[in-house]
Design a protein around this motif. Structure first.
Motif, PDB file in Angstrom:
ATOM      1  N   ARG A  18       0.910  -1.480  -0.040  1.00  0.00           N
ATOM      2  CA  ARG A  18      -0.019   0.087  -0.097  1.00  0.00           C
ATOM      3  C   ARG A  18       0.955   1.178  -0.107  1.00  0.00           C
ATOM      4  O   ARG A  18       2.037   1.074   0.601  1.00  0.00           O
ATOM      5  CB  ARG A  18      -0.910   0.079   1.110  1.00  0.00           C
ATOM      6  CG  ARG A  18      -0.155  -0.023   2.615  1.00  0.00           C
ATOM      7  CD  ARG A  18      -1.113   0.227   3.807  1.00  0.00           C
ATOM      8  NE  ARG A  18      -1.903  -1.203   4.028  1.00  0.00           N
ATOM      9  CZ  ARG A  18      -2.850  -1.097   4.775  1.00  0.00           C
ATOM     10  NH1 ARG A  18      -3.434  -0.189   5.312  1.00  0.00           N
ATOM     11  NH2 ARG A  18      -3.309  -2.298   5.057  1.00  0.00           N
ATOM     12  N   LYS A  19       0.355   2.330  -0.465  1.00  0.00           N
ATOM     13  CA  LYS A  19       1.042   3.595  -0.493  1.00  0.00           C
ATOM     14  C   LYS A  19       0.427   4.458   0.783  1.00  0.00           C
ATOM     15  O   LYS A  19      -0.672   4.963   0.613  1.00  0.00           O
ATOM     16  CB  LYS A  19       1.129   4.238  -1.817  1.00  0.00           C
ATOM     17  CG  LYS A  19       1.986   5.547  -1.866  1.00  0.00           C
ATOM     18  CD  LYS A  19       2.137   6.016  -3.371  1.00  0.00           C
ATOM     19  CE  LYS A  19       3.274   7.158  -3.323  1.00  0.00           C
ATOM     20  NZ  LYS A  19       3.327   7.621  -4.618  1.00  0.00           N
ATOM     21  N   GLY A  20       1.326   4.898   1.478  1.00  0.00           N
ATOM     22  CA  GLY A  20       0.854   5.955   2.427  1.00  0.00           C
ATOM     23  C   GLY A  20       2.078   6.023   3.587  1.00  0.00           C
ATOM     24  O   GLY A  20       3.079   5.601   3.311  1.00  0.00           O
ATOM     25  N   THR A  21       1.721   6.878   4.533  1.00  0.00           N
ATOM     26  CA  THR A  21       2.463   6.958   5.746  1.00  0.00           C
ATOM     27  C   THR A  21       2.429   5.942   6.787  1.00  0.00           C
ATOM     28  O   THR A  21       3.243   5.702   7.750  1.00  0.00           O
ATOM     29  CB  THR A  21       2.538   8.220   6.432  1.00  0.00           C
ATOM     30  OG1 THR A  21       0.861   8.407   6.983  1.00  0.00           O
ATOM     31  CG2 THR A  21       2.744   9.333   5.496  1.00  0.00           C
ATOM     32  N   GLY A  22       1.273   5.031   6.663  1.00  0.00           N
ATOM     33  CA  GLY A  22       1.135   4.046   7.599  1.00  0.00           C
ATOM     34  C   GLY A  22       0.732   4.619   9.074  1.00  0.00           C
ATOM     35  O   GLY A  22       0.839   3.909   9.868  1.00  0.00           O
ATOM     36  N   ILE A  23       0.477   5.827   9.198  1.00  0.00           N
ATOM     37  CA  ILE A  23      -0.251   6.311  10.463  1.00  0.00           C
ATOM     38  C   ILE A  23      -1.530   6.708  10.481  1.00  0.00           C
ATOM     39  O   ILE A  23      -2.069   7.313   9.606  1.00  0.00           O
ATOM     40  CB  ILE A  23       0.769   7.530  10.751  1.00  0.00           C
ATOM     41  CG1 ILE A  23       0.390   7.871  12.407  1.00  0.00           C
ATOM     42  CG2 ILE A  23       0.729   8.754   9.849  1.00  0.00           C
ATOM     43  CD1 ILE A  23       1.316   9.117  12.579  1.00  0.00           C
ATOM     44  N   PHE A  24      -2.343   6.297  11.525  1.00  0.00           N
ATOM     45  CA  PHE A  24      -3.624   6.759  11.894  1.00  0.00           C
ATOM     46  C   PHE A  24      -3.756   7.498  13.121  1.00  0.00           C
ATOM     47  O   PHE A  24      -3.003   7.153  13.960  1.00  0.00           O
ATOM     48  CB  PHE A  24      -4.421   5.176  11.735  1.00  0.00           C
ATOM     49  CG  PHE A  24      -4.330   4.642  10.507  1.00  0.00           C
ATOM     50  CD1 PHE A  24      -5.506   4.909   9.559  1.00  0.00           C
ATOM     51  CD2 PHE A  24      -3.642   3.480  10.514  1.00  0.00           C
ATOM     52  CE1 PHE A  24      -5.471   3.972   8.347  1.00  0.00           C
ATOM     53  CE2 PHE A  24      -3.579   2.868   9.207  1.00  0.00           C
ATOM     54  CZ  PHE A  24      -4.459   3.068   8.399  1.00  0.00           C
ATOM     55  N   ALA A  25      -4.570   8.474  12.867  1.00  0.00           N
ATOM     56  CA  ALA A  25      -4.591   9.407  14.001  1.00  0.00           C
ATOM     57  C   ALA A  25      -6.021   9.513  14.657  1.00  0.00           C
ATOM     58  O   ALA A  25      -7.088   9.285  13.515  1.00  0.00           O
ATOM     59  CB  ALA A  25      -4.251  10.623  13.578  1.00  0.00           C
ATOM     60  N   ALA A  26      -6.433   9.932  15.812  1.00  0.00           N
ATOM     61  CA  ALA A  26      -7.464  10.335  16.398  1.00  0.00           C
ATOM     62  C   ALA A  26      -7.632  11.647  17.309  1.00  0.00           C
ATOM     63  O   ALA A  26      -6.525  11.891  17.642  1.00  0.00           O
ATOM     64  CB  ALA A  26      -8.243   8.958  17.280  1.00  0.00           C
ATOM     65  N   PRO A  27      -8.718  12.334  17.074  1.00  0.00           N
ATOM     66  CA  PRO A  27      -8.769  13.453  18.091  1.00  0.00           C
ATOM     67  C   PRO A  27      -8.524  13.438  19.391  1.00  0.00           C
ATOM     68  O   PRO A  27      -8.930  12.159  20.064  1.00  0.00           O
ATOM     69  CB  PRO A  27     -10.252  14.047  17.579  1.00  0.00           C
ATOM     70  CG  PRO A  27     -10.507  13.537  16.248  1.00  0.00           C
ATOM     71  CD  PRO A  27      -9.939  12.152  16.394  1.00  0.00           C
ATOM     72  N   GLY A  28      -7.664  14.277  20.177  1.00  0.00           N
ATOM     73  CA  GLY A  28      -7.226  13.954  21.568  1.00  0.00           C
ATOM     74  C   GLY A  28      -7.759  15.208  22.140  1.00  0.00           C
ATOM     75  O   GLY A  28      -8.232  16.309  21.412  1.00  0.00           O
TER      76      GLY A  28
END
Length: 417
Positions: free
Chosen positions: A314-324
């Motif tokens: 897959r192409k991407g950064t590999g990071i998933f984020a959620a609001p804190g």
């Protein structure tokens, strides 16, 4: 169906909590979200919880974490499906006798494999699996005989036995004395001295008339690096020629193309391997590696790529984020991704991407930025708890993710490209 699913989600009462088990890429995730209007901000922060509240919070989080795998295991996974029309090569070790008559049973063995899904390249039928065929009709004649076979049972190597329905559509070797009609009937020209219509060296192509649902555990399936090949003669030596490269798999990432010649598999010369042995050596546990020696025909050069089995690029950064509370948090960092290589870990605060302040962004906005729009000239400012913020250069790039077989079983590889 999608319409019913959308209606079910819209009918949820306001402020209710909904749970969902979803597939993202080739992985399963358990989601829980409160629908309806956002609740009022709490009067106290998480840091102001009493010891009793902290214990209750820890207990509930632990119970929720434990419930996720239990829910997944409780699901009755559908089978992986081998579609109708798929074909595999088989042979009969005792040949097909000239005196074969209707009702006779012939035992054979698969000399090639069948994938559950051509996009994924996981073997549903391993070479060496057993097959059983029944003589439907036989008509011995002077100078020519006809025999029609129906393949009705398949015993997977290392797995269970399944009912199937298949007919023969082709035969290997010299076709001047043995042919297959469009309806699957063998037509053989034999002399009085012949004891069989076809010897044990003959291979027959069997085509499935109906799909086969394979119910096996994750440990059964062998994965490939995303290529298919055929046997060709190159001078006096046998070679394996690449016939298909599966998109977003290891072979494509290494630049292999149809027409390239495989000379060795893990140090063993292709000239020493028959087709079945070559397939068995090429396939293995998902995530494992296989080393090839390849002649790249278009460039006229030799190469030794190391390919991973059962991975999806897959192409991407590999990071998933959620609001804190104050800034978005890295909720998940995929192994081998640019984010992991840059030293970003789950729980890090994500403060800024280039000149863009990330505070207040929704989860969808963060996903679009971190997975799609982040380019090489931007830096991500992150902060590990208890440490000073730091700028991390990061860019979206190709990286492999091992395909989880249990995720495939949960979704069922039913769709064909």
């Amino acid at each position: 169906d999608p319409a019913a699913a959308a209606q079910a989600i819209e009918s949820l009462p306001a402020a209710s909590r909904s749970d969902a088990l979803v597939e993202r890429g080739f992985e399963l995730e358990f989601l829980s979200e409160r629908s309806g209007a956002a609740s009022a901000p709490p009067a106290r922060s998480a840091a102001a919880l009493t010891p009793r509240e902290e214990r209750l919070r820890a207990q509930r989080l632990a119970a929720a974490d434990e419930a996720v795998p239990q829910r997944v295991q409780a699901m009755r996974a559908p089978p992986l499906r081998i579609p109708a029309g798929a074909s595999l090569w088989i042979r009969f070790p005792n040949g097909i006798p000239a005196e074969a008559k209707a009702g006779d049973i012939l035992e054979g063995v698969a000399t090639s494999g069948l994938a559950t899904d051509s996009r994924l390249d996981f073997l549903g039928v391993q070479p060496g699996s057993r097959v059983w065929a029944q003589v439907v009709s036989a008509s011995p004649r002077q100078g020519a005989s006809t025999v029609k076979l129906h393949v009705y049972k398949l015993g997977l190597k290392g797995g269970h036995t399944y009912p199937v329905s298949a007919i023969l559509t082709d035969v290997s070797g010299d076709s001047s004395l043995l042919k297959v009609s469009p309806g699957g009937t063998l037509v053989a020209s034999v002399g009085n001295e012949e004891l069989s219509l076809a010897g044990p060296e003959r291979n027959f192509l069997a085509k499935l008339l109906k799909p086969v649902d394979v119910f096996e555990g994750p440990e059964y399936y062998a994965a490939g690096p995303g290529l298919w090949f055929k046997t060709v003669e190159d001078g006096l030596a046998r070679r394996l020629e690449v016939t298909q490269v599966v998109a977003k798999r290891s072979a494509e990432a290494a630049g292999l193309k149809p027409g390239d010649r495989i000379l060795e598999i893990d140090g063993t010369a292709a000239s020493k391997l028959d087709f079945s042995e070559a397939v068995s050596r090429l396939y293995g546990p998902p995530g494992s590696a296989v080393r090839l020696k390849v002649l790249r025909v278009d460039k006229g050069v030799y190469d030794s790529p190391r390919l991973q089995r059962g991975v999806f690029y897959r192409k991407g950064t590999g990071i998933f984020a959620a609001p804190g509370e104050h800034a978005p948090l890295a909720s998940r960092v995929l192994p081998g991704s640019p984010a992991e290589k840059a030293g970003i870990r789950e729980g890090d605060s994500l403060l800024q991407a280039g000149a863009t302040n990330l505070a207040g962004m929704s989860e969808s906005q963060l996903g679009a930025l971190l997975q799609g729009d982040l380019v090489g000239d931007k830096e991500l400012v992150v902060q590990t708890p208890g440490k000073a913020p730091r700028a991390v250069p990061i860019a979206a790039d190709l990286f492999p993710t091992v395909i989880r077989v249990d995720a495939l079983l949960a979704r069922g590889a039913q769709k064909q490209p």
